[in-house]
Scaffold this motif. Structure first.
Motif, PDB file in Angstrom:
ATOM      1  N   SER B  82      61.996  57.509  90.509  1.00  0.00           N
ATOM      2  CA  SER B  82      62.050  57.398  89.055  1.00  0.00           C
ATOM      3  C   SER B  82      60.686  57.601  88.418  1.00  0.00           C
ATOM      4  O   SER B  82      60.561  57.497  87.215  1.00  0.00           O
ATOM      5  CB  SER B  82      62.571  56.014  88.687  1.00  0.00           C
ATOM      6  OG  SER B  82      61.653  55.029  89.139  1.00  0.00           O
ATOM      7  N   ARG B  83      59.666  57.882  89.223  1.00  0.00           N
ATOM      8  CA  ARG B  83      58.294  57.915  88.700  1.00  0.00           C
ATOM      9  C   ARG B  83      58.160  58.820  87.478  1.00  0.00           C
ATOM     10  O   ARG B  83      58.406  60.015  87.541  1.00  0.00           O
ATOM     11  CB  ARG B  83      57.325  58.347  89.812  1.00  0.00           C
ATOM     12  CG  ARG B  83      57.607  59.695  90.396  1.00  0.00           C
ATOM     13  CD  ARG B  83      56.722  59.992  91.609  1.00  0.00           C
ATOM     14  NE  ARG B  83      57.127  59.211  92.782  1.00  0.00           N
ATOM     15  CZ  ARG B  83      56.800  59.508  94.031  1.00  0.00           C
ATOM     16  NH1 ARG B  83      56.035  60.548  94.274  1.00  0.00           N
ATOM     17  NH2 ARG B  83      57.196  58.764  95.040  1.00  0.00           N
ATOM     18  N   GLU B  84      57.733  58.214  86.382  1.00  0.00           N
ATOM     19  CA  GLU B  84      57.516  59.004  85.167  1.00  0.00           C
ATOM     20  C   GLU B  84      56.229  59.817  85.302  1.00  0.00           C
ATOM     21  O   GLU B  84      55.933  60.679  84.481  1.00  0.00           O
ATOM     22  CB  GLU B  84      57.464  58.070  83.952  1.00  0.00           C
ATOM     23  CG  GLU B  84      57.768  58.784  82.643  1.00  0.00           C
ATOM     24  CD  GLU B  84      58.160  57.828  81.531  1.00  0.00           C
ATOM     25  OE1 GLU B  84      59.025  56.953  81.778  1.00  0.00           O
ATOM     26  OE2 GLU B  84      57.603  57.934  80.430  1.00  0.00           O
ATOM     27  N   HIS B  85      55.495  59.508  86.364  1.00  0.00           N
ATOM     28  CA  HIS B  85      54.305  60.296  86.667  1.00  0.00           C
ATOM     29  C   HIS B  85      54.675  61.774  86.836  1.00  0.00           C
ATOM     30  O   HIS B  85      53.812  62.637  86.656  1.00  0.00           O
ATOM     31  CB  HIS B  85      53.647  59.782  87.943  1.00  0.00           C
ATOM     32  CG  HIS B  85      53.428  58.292  87.950  1.00  0.00           C
ATOM     33  ND1 HIS B  85      54.475  57.396  87.984  1.00  0.00           N
ATOM     34  CD2 HIS B  85      52.303  57.546  87.924  1.00  0.00           C
ATOM     35  CE1 HIS B  85      53.984  56.159  87.988  1.00  0.00           C
ATOM     36  NE2 HIS B  85      52.680  56.223  87.953  1.00  0.00           N
ATOM     37  N   ALA B  86      55.934  62.062  87.189  1.00  0.00           N
ATOM     38  CA  ALA B  86      56.339  63.464  87.367  1.00  0.00           C
ATOM     39  C   ALA B  86      56.269  64.212  86.039  1.00  0.00           C
ATOM     40  O   ALA B  86      55.536  65.197  85.930  1.00  0.00           O
ATOM     41  CB  ALA B  86      57.721  63.543  88.009  1.00  0.00           C
ATOM     42  N   PRO B  87      56.994  63.776  84.988  1.00  0.00           N
ATOM     43  CA  PRO B  87      56.797  64.462  83.707  1.00  0.00           C
ATOM     44  C   PRO B  87      55.390  64.297  83.150  1.00  0.00           C
ATOM     45  O   PRO B  87      54.877  65.226  82.513  1.00  0.00           O
ATOM     46  CB  PRO B  87      57.832  63.826  82.771  1.00  0.00           C
ATOM     47  CG  PRO B  87      58.425  62.699  83.488  1.00  0.00           C
ATOM     48  CD  PRO B  87      58.159  62.877  84.944  1.00  0.00           C
ATOM     49  N   TRP B  88      54.736  63.179  83.390  1.00  0.00           N
ATOM     50  CA  TRP B  88      53.353  63.042  82.908  1.00  0.00           C
ATOM     51  C   TRP B  88      52.478  64.132  83.516  1.00  0.00           C
ATOM     52  O   TRP B  88      51.646  64.720  82.836  1.00  0.00           O
ATOM     53  CB  TRP B  88      52.748  61.668  83.291  1.00  0.00           C
ATOM     54  CG  TRP B  88      53.350  60.506  82.570  1.00  0.00           C
ATOM     55  CD1 TRP B  88      54.040  60.537  81.393  1.00  0.00           C
ATOM     56  CD2 TRP B  88      53.322  59.134  82.990  1.00  0.00           C
ATOM     57  NE1 TRP B  88      54.443  59.263  81.057  1.00  0.00           N
ATOM     58  CE2 TRP B  88      54.013  58.385  82.012  1.00  0.00           C
ATOM     59  CE3 TRP B  88      52.778  58.464  84.090  1.00  0.00           C
ATOM     60  CZ2 TRP B  88      54.186  57.003  82.104  1.00  0.00           C
ATOM     61  CZ3 TRP B  88      52.936  57.090  84.189  1.00  0.00           C
ATOM     62  CH2 TRP B  88      53.643  56.368  83.202  1.00  0.00           C
ATOM     63  N   SER B  89      52.636  64.410  84.788  1.00  0.00           N
ATOM     64  CA  SER B  89      51.758  65.398  85.411  1.00  0.00           C
ATOM     65  C   SER B  89      52.127  66.815  84.956  1.00  0.00           C
ATOM     66  O   SER B  89      51.246  67.642  84.755  1.00  0.00           O
ATOM     67  CB  SER B  89      51.768  65.265  86.931  1.00  0.00           C
ATOM     68  OG  SER B  89      53.063  65.421  87.434  1.00  0.00           O
ATOM     69  N   LEU B  90      53.418  67.075  84.788  1.00  0.00           N
ATOM     70  CA  LEU B  90      53.817  68.395  84.284  1.00  0.00           C
ATOM     71  C   LEU B  90      53.270  68.611  82.871  1.00  0.00           C
ATOM     72  O   LEU B  90      52.724  69.671  82.553  1.00  0.00           O
ATOM     73  CB  LEU B  90      55.346  68.517  84.270  1.00  0.00           C
ATOM     74  CG  LEU B  90      56.005  68.709  85.641  1.00  0.00           C
ATOM     75  CD1 LEU B  90      57.501  68.386  85.571  1.00  0.00           C
ATOM     76  CD2 LEU B  90      55.806  70.128  86.155  1.00  0.00           C
ATOM     77  N   ALA B  91      53.421  67.585  82.024  1.00  0.00           N
ATOM     78  CA  ALA B  91      52.966  67.708  80.638  1.00  0.00           C
ATOM     79  C   ALA B  91      51.448  67.836  80.590  1.00  0.00           C
ATOM     80  O   ALA B  91      50.905  68.671  79.857  1.00  0.00           O
ATOM     81  CB  ALA B  91      53.426  66.498  79.821  1.00  0.00           C
ATOM     82  N   ASP B  92      50.771  67.057  81.408  1.00  0.00           N
ATOM     83  CA  ASP B  92      49.310  67.072  81.394  1.00  0.00           C
ATOM     84  C   ASP B  92      48.779  68.425  81.887  1.00  0.00           C
ATOM     85  O   ASP B  92      47.739  68.901  81.442  1.00  0.00           O
ATOM     86  CB  ASP B  92      48.790  65.926  82.262  1.00  0.00           C
ATOM     87  CG  ASP B  92      47.310  65.675  82.057  1.00  0.00           C
ATOM     88  OD1 ASP B  92      46.895  65.539  80.888  1.00  0.00           O
ATOM     89  OD2 ASP B  92      46.567  65.622  83.056  1.00  0.00           O
ATOM     90  N   TYR B  93      49.522  69.054  82.774  1.00  0.00           N
ATOM     91  CA  TYR B  93      49.135  70.375  83.283  1.00  0.00           C
ATOM     92  C   TYR B  93      49.336  71.442  82.202  1.00  0.00           C
ATOM     93  O   TYR B  93      48.689  72.480  82.230  1.00  0.00           O
ATOM     94  CB  TYR B  93      49.996  70.700  84.501  1.00  0.00           C
ATOM     95  CG  TYR B  93      49.670  72.001  85.194  1.00  0.00           C
ATOM     96  CD1 TYR B  93      48.706  72.054  86.201  1.00  0.00           C
ATOM     97  CD2 TYR B  93      50.340  73.178  84.861  1.00  0.00           C
ATOM     98  CE1 TYR B  93      48.423  73.236  86.849  1.00  0.00           C
ATOM     99  CE2 TYR B  93      50.058  74.374  85.501  1.00  0.00           C
ATOM    100  CZ  TYR B  93      49.097  74.403  86.494  1.00  0.00           C
ATOM    101  OH  TYR B  93      48.824  75.576  87.139  1.00  0.00           O
ATOM    102  N   GLY B  94      50.256  71.154  81.280  1.00  0.00           N
ATOM    103  CA  GLY B  94      50.470  72.094  80.177  1.00  0.00           C
ATOM    104  C   GLY B  94      51.911  72.533  79.977  1.00  0.00           C
ATOM    105  O   GLY B  94      52.198  73.350  79.111  1.00  0.00           O
TER     106      GLY B  94
END
Ligand code: SF4
Lengths: 469, 208
Positions: B82-94
């Motif tokens: 469930s890690r929201e880190h997944a969308p956080w990392s995608l969004a942070d990458y651009g």
């Protein structure tokens, strides 16, 4: 007009409707919220920045499990970043008034192990946690599912969530499991049939004679891995076994009999209709071993590594080819010929007392193969103490297994318990994704008995032929 | 949250099924206690070789994917934790958009919480997008898509145009960049009423 017959899911879903504001997703009440150190820091920080508090701190329970060392707890935590995350949880719980089962606490453990064992998990409840294996709690007839950190924050602030209604999926298992076949084999078998996305958009209710005959810990193993079939949650209707398990536990209602009367109305009504139904037979299940890098890439112990060409679907073929390469395998190799470097017995899937008893029964009187490094990590402080009272720790250590403190450990290797690149591991956990247990590590998912037998022999063996000593 | 209305961007084609959250952001990077700064770790084990240099084979490291903000992948994207880190990392990458035939449920809803739009398109349409992206890469150019949320369409400049389904509430939240918690706290009286109806003692003071 008589009321429309409803499933267990529908009863819980309807009962938790808070309001349906115009044009908005309806809000549903969340009864219990479990919190761990990995997915909560940003949620607490969000509350703090907005000047909000937790609506119902008494419905919220926290424990550190993902990052914690499983070696001597009196020593300081070596990894400063893990330590910071655990300290952050501690400070957040203090600041916001949340009950914390901290590292030194006798009841600390994996969040999905301690919830049921403390009686925090109860039938008919909605339960969430920032963790996908929250489905475990569905074994008690609760609607329990994992959420992301933003939703963790939403629940902390409002004690509600807005979620679209899941579809209902009955997975009925008739018949009986053969001797030596466990709930883990059953759920791996089901995931193999359903695929990793067969349950997407659904809440699975497991029904049928085979499920009814499972004990509570076995039911937890089955519900736990619902997410591996893509389902939002898994659940099993509460019955006498559920009530017997809960009676006398720390956080159950004081008027327990009245609660039982209420819980007894939860099972689905006769004539209730599911959106989808699949029927299987427990008698078809043999000991399961995953060979690939997702939990649906699974076969029976008597099978061989498949040839990717035999998958009809192009994406499946491609996944199988990648998996075989990553796992360092060759099509046609017998599962029983795979030699192992590591064995891990633990995780929220298989670290309860019955799992440890099953593994100890196999290990009793044997030695771990000299080529294998094997460890047993109990799911909670309580499980550990119980096992020690029963002398299981001595069976394990005499056989050459390491006996550890409670935590997630090598299920995901956020603490120092990890595989090295290329190491092959028989694991009782729930995910065999690339690098899950350590970069380059190769995970095969199995039951506790199969893992213990593999540790002794140094390769996979059919547990049905085990010579118990 | 930044509103999402329309978006035009370069496509990164990730021709793989069952991309799990352990690949999107490996667990060794989950210990941070912030929401930001995860882009550098996106697809870490695929993106970088053992010596830390970029893996030239990996899809995101291809010249055609440089500056990409739309990710196209195969089915069951975001399965696993469930890690929201997944969308956080995608969004942070651009990335602002992910397109796939199907998504895992928790990942799907986590995207919306972060102003990122996950779009389900039919398998054949995703096939077509991957084909067009591959053809562009072969020709030494990149492939661009336009996403129009009010119209709920995905299109390119060469005749591809498909509608997609989106839950109306989620669409409104994205279009207006709404903070879900503030929205829910407007209904605090209903929450209190539910609690009273279920025998819970009143809370001392509700959240602000
Ligand atoms: S044991 Fe593994 S699957 Fe279970 S909560 Fe811990 S990390 Fe997640």
């Amino acid at each position: 007009m008589p009321a429309k017959p409803r499933t267990l899911l529908e009863k819980i879903w309807d009962d938790h409707l808070v309001c349906a504001p115009d044009g908005d997703q309806p809000m549903r009440y969340i009864d219990r919220h479990l919190v761990h150190e990995g997915t909560s820091p940003q949620a607490f920080e969000g509350l703090r920045l907005a000047g909000r508090r937790i609506r119902r701190p008494e419905a919220t329970f926290a424990t550190p499990d993902h990052n914690v060392p499983t070696t001597d707890r009196r020593l300081p935590i070596a990894d400063p970043i893990s330590k910071q995350q655990i300290d952050t949880l501690r400070n957040n719980c203090r600041e916001f008034g949340v009950r914390l089962f901290d590292l030194g606490d006798a009841d600390q453990g994996i969040v999905h192990v301690i919830g049921p064992e403390l009686g925090i998990t109860q039938p008919g409840m909605t339960i969430v946690c920032g963790d996908s294996h929250t489905a475990t709690h569905g074994a008690f007839g609760a609607l329990a599912f994992g959420v992301g950190t933003s939703e963790v924050e939403h629940v902390l602030a409002t004690q509600t969530l807005r979620q679209s209604k899941p579809r209902s999926f009955e997975v009925r298992v008739e018949g009986a499991l053969h001797p030596g076949i466990t709930a883990k084999d059953l759920v791996l078998f089901l995931i193999g049939k359903l695929s990793t996305e067969g349950g997407t958009g659904y809440v699975i209710e497991y029904t049928g004679e085979c499920i009814r005959n499972l004990g509570m810990e076995e039911r937890m193993t089955v519900c736990n891995m619902s997410i591996e079939a893509g389902a939002r949650a898994g659940m099993i209707a509460p019955d006498q076994k559920t009530f017997d398990y809960l009676r006398g536990r720390d956080f159950v209602p004081q008027d327990f009999d009245r609660a039982v009367a209420r819980w007894s109305t939860l099972p689905g009504d006769a004539g209730a209709v599911f959106d989808r139904v699949e029927i299987y037979n427990g008698g078809d299940v043999v000991p399961q071993v995953t060979w690939g890098t997702n939990p649906a890439q699974v076969v029976g112990i008597d099978a061989a590594i498949p040839d990717p060409g035999c998958f009809a679907d192009a994406a499946d073929r491609d996944s199988a080819t990648r998996a075989i390469e990553y796992m360092g395998l060759t099509s046609g190799t017998r599962i029983a010929d795979l030699a192992l470097d590591r064995v891990f017995i633990g995780s929220c899937t298989n670290s309860r007392i019955e799992d440890l008893r099953a593994a100890a029964r196999v290990a009793q009187g044997y030695r771990v193969a000299p080529t294998v490094h094997a460890m047993v990590v109990p799911g909670s402080g309580r499980v550990k103490r119980q096992a020690e009272q029963e002398g299981l720790d001595r069976i394990f250590t005499a056989a050459g297994f390491e006996w550890r403190e409670a935590g997630c450990s090598m299920c995901l290797g956020m603490n120092p318990d990890t595989l090295s690149p290329g190491q092959r591991c028989a694991s009782t956990s729930n995910r065999n994704f690339e690098g899950r247990q350590g970069k380059g590590g190769r995970t095969h998912l199995v039951s506790p008995a199969m893992a213990a037998a593999a540790a002794v022999q140094g390769h996979f063996v059919d547990i049905r032929e085990w010579q118990y000593r | 949250m930044e509103p999402f209305i329309t978006h035009t961007g370069i496509v990164a084609a990730l021709d793989r099924a069952n991309v799990d959250t352990d690949q999107i952001i490996p667990k060794q990077f989950l210990k941070r206690i912030e929401r930001t700064g995860f882009g550098q770790y996106l697809f870490f084990d695929w993106r970088f070789l053992a010596d830390g240099s970029p893996n030239p084979e990996f899809e995101l490291n291809q010249p055609a994917a440089r500056g990409a903000s739309i990710l196209v992948a195969r089915r069951n994207f975001g399965c696993g934790s469930s890690r929201e880190h997944a969308p956080w990392s995608l969004a942070d990458y651009g990335f602002r958009v992910v397109i796939a035939p199907t998504f895992a449920d928790i990942f799907f809803s986590n995207c919306f919480q972060n102003g990122m739009l996950p779009i389900r398109l039919d398998e054949q349409d995703v096939d077509e997008l991957l084909r067009r992206a591959a053809a562009a890469a072969k020709a030494g150019t990149n492939y661009r898509l336009h996403v129009d949320l009010p119209a709920a369409t995905v299109s390119d400049d060469a005749g591809f145009s498909k509608p997609f389904q989106i839950d109306p509430f989620r669409r409104t939240c994205l279009l207006e960049g709404l903070d879900n918690i503030s929205l829910s706290l407007k209904n605090v009286a209903d929450i209190t009423a539910w609690e009273a109806g279920h025998g819970l003692p009143p809370v001392a003071a509700a959240g602000r």
